[in-house]
Design an enzyme around this catalytic site. Structure first.
Site, PDB file in Angstrom:
ATOM      1  N   TRP A 166       8.322  -3.494  -0.463  1.00 54.01           N
ATOM      2  CA  TRP A 166       8.275  -2.726   0.786  1.00 54.01           C
ATOM      3  C   TRP A 166       9.365  -3.150   1.754  1.00 54.01           C
ATOM      4  CZ3 TRP A 166       6.306   1.645   0.181  1.00 54.01           C
ATOM      5  CH2 TRP A 166       5.244   1.831  -0.714  1.00 54.01           C
ATOM      6  N   ASP A 171       6.013  -4.728   9.327  1.00 52.41           N
ATOM      7  CA  ASP A 171       5.146  -3.811   8.602  1.00 52.41           C
ATOM      8  C   ASP A 171       3.911  -4.607   8.184  1.00 52.41           C
ATOM      9  OD1 ASP A 171       3.817  -2.222   6.756  1.00 52.41           O
ATOM     10  OD2 ASP A 171       5.562  -1.816   5.522  1.00 52.41           O
ATOM     11  N   LYS A 202      -5.252   1.513   4.137  1.00 53.10           N
ATOM     12  CA  LYS A 202      -5.607   0.294   3.408  1.00 53.10           C
ATOM     13  C   LYS A 202      -6.762  -0.444   4.095  1.00 53.10           C
ATOM     14  CE  LYS A 202      -0.826   0.059   1.883  1.00 53.10           C
ATOM     15  NZ  LYS A 202      -1.046   0.438   0.473  1.00 53.10           N
TER      16      LYS A 202
END
Length: 371
Positions: free
Chosen positions: A103, A181, A205
């Protein structure tokens, strides 16, 4: 109806009480005669939903008053473009990036479309494997970076790390700040928000359904947007309009608010951290004490939310997954980038679920050790 134990990485498990409340309110939300999906986002009823969700999140994370909470759309991948468009509009057009997994790689590449994006540390072992987080002493900070981008929990590789106050001070002394993030571990434990200029992530999530993006941004960073930044993605516009510059994802915000209330009612993030640590310890101990399973991440950097593991005999992979599903254990297949297995044990995944997974793993190992 029989519900499975859901270990999916996202969209992921939601607390059962939240789902039940949503079901009960689906056709008639608070006596309005309609669902929350059908009502005007500018009406009094939904405005109260949004304000309550925002205020509960502020309490949970103890977010300082000089930070705005924005509910947006586009997910973390969308924010990978929205962040540089909002922060590289001033004199500083460089962003620094720490590469700790898949990511953070996506973040760095996307930022390069809107300014210079420099890699200041990289944990890649040369074969695309990530087993640790680069220690700050190795970071080669730029002299003129607008911000330093990090991903504090790599969902695919299972690497987790939090910055120290000393690191924050060092970065801020250079005129920069941290942007993180936190899609896959936000709300898993208490967090010092003041160490970051911006925190963002997708909701799917640990917060709610896909479709909502949360952004926590310090007030002094709201006015740095590039001219090319779309109006709907300009943080100042979103902040000034209380996350309703355009039509927000109303169902997702409603669900997120219920999750925030569920967390608060169950002891908040301090209590959640205890539960998460216990779940993770049980699963990692099972892997470490096994001859069949392994986890390659260095123990110091192991994620409490996403636990990738591999079978030493990979010919058993599909047999393992088929047996797991038959036992009511879903979502265990590893990401296609790395293979193997992955158990995502977010807040809504109970200790009972982890115990059931461990029992299955141990029984599977005994069976195949004998065959």
């Amino acid at each position: 109806m029989t519900r499975v134990y859901n270990f999916s990485a996202g969209p992921a498990a939601l607390p059962l009480p939240v789902l039940q409340k949503m079901q009960a309110e689906l056709l008639d939300f608070k006596g309005t005669g309609m669902s929350v999906m059908e009502m005007s986002h500018r009406g009094t009823v939904f405005t109260e939903v949004l304000v309550r969700a925002r205020d509960t999140l502020r309490r949970l994370l103890n977010i300082p008053s000089n930070y705005h909470i924005l509910f947006m759309q586009g997910g973390a991948i969308g924010e990978n473009a929205i962040v540089p468009m909002n922060l590289l509009g001033g004199e500083r057009t460089v962003s620094d990036h720490v590469i700790s997994g898949a990511w953070s790689i996506k973040t760095q590449k996307e930022a390069g479309k809107y300014g210079e994006s420099r890699i200041i540390a990289n944990a890649d072992d040369g074969q695309g494997r990530f087993t640790y987080y680069p220690e700050p002493s190795s970071w080669q900070l730029s002299d003129n970076s607008a911000y330093v981008a990090i991903c504090t929990n790599e969902t695919i590789h299972g690497v987790e790390w939090y910055p120290s106050a000393e690191l924050t001070a060092r970065i801020e002394a250079s005129g920069s700040f941290l942007v993180s993030d936190m899609s896959s571990h936000i709300l898993s434990r208490p967090l010092d928000v003041s160490r970051y200029g911006v925190i963002y992530g997708g909701a799917q999530k640990n917060i709610g359904p896909s479709g909502v993006t949360f952004v926590i941004v310090r007030d002094d960073l709201l006015d740095r947007a590039q001219a090319i930044c779309p109006s709907a993605f300009t943080w100042r516009n979103v902040a000034d309009n209380d996350s309703m510059f355009n039509t927000p994802p109303t169902l997702g915000i409603y669900c997120a608010g219920l999750v925030f209330e569920w967390l608060e009612a169950n002891g908040g993030l301090t209590e959640m951290a205890k539960i998460n640590d216990a779940k993770a310890k049980l699963l990692y101990d099972t892997i470490d004490n096994s001859r069949l399973y392994r986890n390659d991440v260095q123990p110091t950097y192991r994620s409490c939310m996403n636990v990738p593991f591999f079978l030493n005999d990979e010919s058993l992979n599909q047999t393992f997954l088929d047996g797991a599903l038959a036992a009511g254990l879903a979502g265990l297949k590893g990401h296609k980038m790395v293979g193997g297995m992955r158990a995502s044990i977010y807040n809504a995944v109970s200790m009972e679920a982890v115990q059931a997974l461990v029992a299955y793993m141990q029984a599977f190992e005994r069976q195949h050790a004998q065959s």
